[in-house]
Write a protein that holds these residues in place. Structure first.
Motif, PDB file in Angstrom:
ATOM      1  N   THR A 161       0.834  -1.240  -0.058  1.00  0.00           N
ATOM      2  CA  THR A 161       0.036  -0.001  -0.011  1.00  0.00           C
ATOM      3  C   THR A 161       1.032   1.387   0.061  1.00  0.00           C
ATOM      4  N   GLU A 177      -0.636   4.148   1.091  1.00  0.00           N
ATOM      5  CA  GLU A 177      -1.176   5.067   2.074  1.00  0.00           C
ATOM      6  C   GLU A 177      -0.348   5.274   3.245  1.00  0.00           C
ATOM      7  N   VAL A 178       0.370   4.186   3.815  1.00  0.00           N
ATOM      8  CA  VAL A 178       1.097   4.491   4.894  1.00  0.00           C
ATOM      9  C   VAL A 178       2.458   3.765   4.704  1.00  0.00           C
ATOM     10  N   ALA A 191       1.622  -0.423   7.560  1.00  0.00           N
ATOM     11  CA  ALA A 191       0.844  -0.809   6.369  1.00  0.00           C
ATOM     12  C   ALA A 191       0.283  -2.198   6.680  1.00  0.00           C
ATOM     13  N   LEU A 220      -3.350  -2.556   7.480  1.00  0.00           N
ATOM     14  CA  LEU A 220      -4.231  -2.179   6.288  1.00  0.00           C
ATOM     15  C   LEU A 220      -4.597  -3.544   5.556  1.00  0.00           C
TER      16      LEU A 220
END
Length: 330
Positions: free
Chosen positions: A83, A85-86, A111, A114
């Protein structure tokens, strides 16, 4: 041999170059791959077994390093997702003189937290014998829902399910929330591994029969309790128990020792399921369990003799040599 599946966190442990310092006093750290379920997968692969890891990293350099590390030791990373996102999770680890650890985690979120239900696909369970998970992926959604779904699907596909509560209170909202949540997922498991300290935290007692009795009423069929250099103990549903002594080790870092133990247990169970696809746990009498736990105790002890988790996990040849030495001494 069918595969052992392991689901959960994969992260970077930063370990100090020397022991005996408080975390705030450590001047330099060395990067080491870690995360308990990832360590278990690596332990199985190091012993020559088939291992698959299910988890999530960031699309960062640390994620690249972790995926390559697992692949290098022979773990199938086909089901490891990423991901943007993080970031990939980090843990700073302070080592005491006896090799025990203090942790500081950077997971707000990381991560691995998630991981989603959609990341769990049916092909994951093909040619697999055992599914293993820990408690850190049960702290919050979406990883919690993905973990529970994977365990349920593993049961549906006929896999043996292994659970390591692996209590890390610093990552939970509070001690009571950790205790309640960890205990609530016992019904998902066939095999549960805890340390002596975790048994007391979860049950309020160090008595192995009393502490584990309610777990067996929920469907657990084998409990394994690690006792550090003293070895390990098994408990069966009928209340029978057995202690299996450990072996001497020149411990410098206990990181990953419990995961080496779990990986060695699951490797042997998966191997037995290949030879005898029937009720593998039903065939575990005292004699078999002593052999199984002696092997696992040796693997765990050897993992303490080097720094870091995955780099310290022993190969089969090393475990066999230690077992041969142990037999000669006895």
């Amino acid at each position: 041999m069918k595969a052992v599946l392991s689901l959960g966190e994969l992260l970077i442990d930063f370990v100090p170059e020397t022991n005996g310092q408080a975390l705030a006093d450590v001047g330099s750290f060395r990067r080491a791959p870690g995360g308990a379920p990832a360590n278990v997968a690596a332990a199985v692969a190091r012993l020559g077994g088939r291992a698959r890891f299910i988890g999530k990293t960031g699309t960062d350099a640390f994620g690249d390093f972790l995926i390559q590390t697992l692949a290098d030791v022979g773990v199938d990373t086909s089901f490891l997702t990423r991901t943007a996102e993080v970031k990939t999770g980090l843990a700073f680890v302070s080592l005491k003189e006896d090799g025990e650890r203090d942790f500081l985690f950077y997971r707000d979120p990381a991560a691995d937290m998630l991981l989603e239900r959609n990341d769990i696909t049916d092909e994951l369970f093909a040619e697999a014998a055992v599914f293993h998970f820990g408690s850190l992926s049960l702290i919050a959604d979406p990883a919690r829902s993905a973990t529970v779904y994977a365990a349920e699907q593993a049961r549906k596909h006929g896999l043996l399910v292994s659970y390591d509560p692996n209590v890390r209170l610093a990552l939970w909202p509070g001690a009571e929330d950790a205790r309640r949540t960890i205990l609530s997922y016992m019904p998902l498991a066939d095999v549960v591994k805890v340390s002596e300290e975790e048994l007391e935290f979860l049950t309020g007692t160090v008595d192995v029969r009393e502490g584990t009795a309610s777990w067996f009423t929920q469907g657990v069929r084998l409990v394994l309790i690690t006792r550090g250099k003293q070895g390990s103990t098994y408990v069966l549903p009928d209340g029978s128990t057995g202690d299996v002594p450990g072996i001497p080790a020149q411990a410098v870092d206990a990181t990953g020792a419990g995961d080496a133990f779990v990986g060695a247990v699951l490797y042997q169970l998966a191997e037995r399921m290949t030879c005898n696809p029937g009720d593998v746990l039903g065939g575990l009498n005292h004699e078999v369990l002593v052999r199984l736990l002696t092997f696992a105790n040796v693997a765990g002890a050897l993992a303490t003799e080097q720094r870091g988790a995955i780099p310290a996990l022993p190969h089969m040849a090393v475990v066999n040599k230690a077992l041969d030495d142990l037999r000669e001494k006895r």
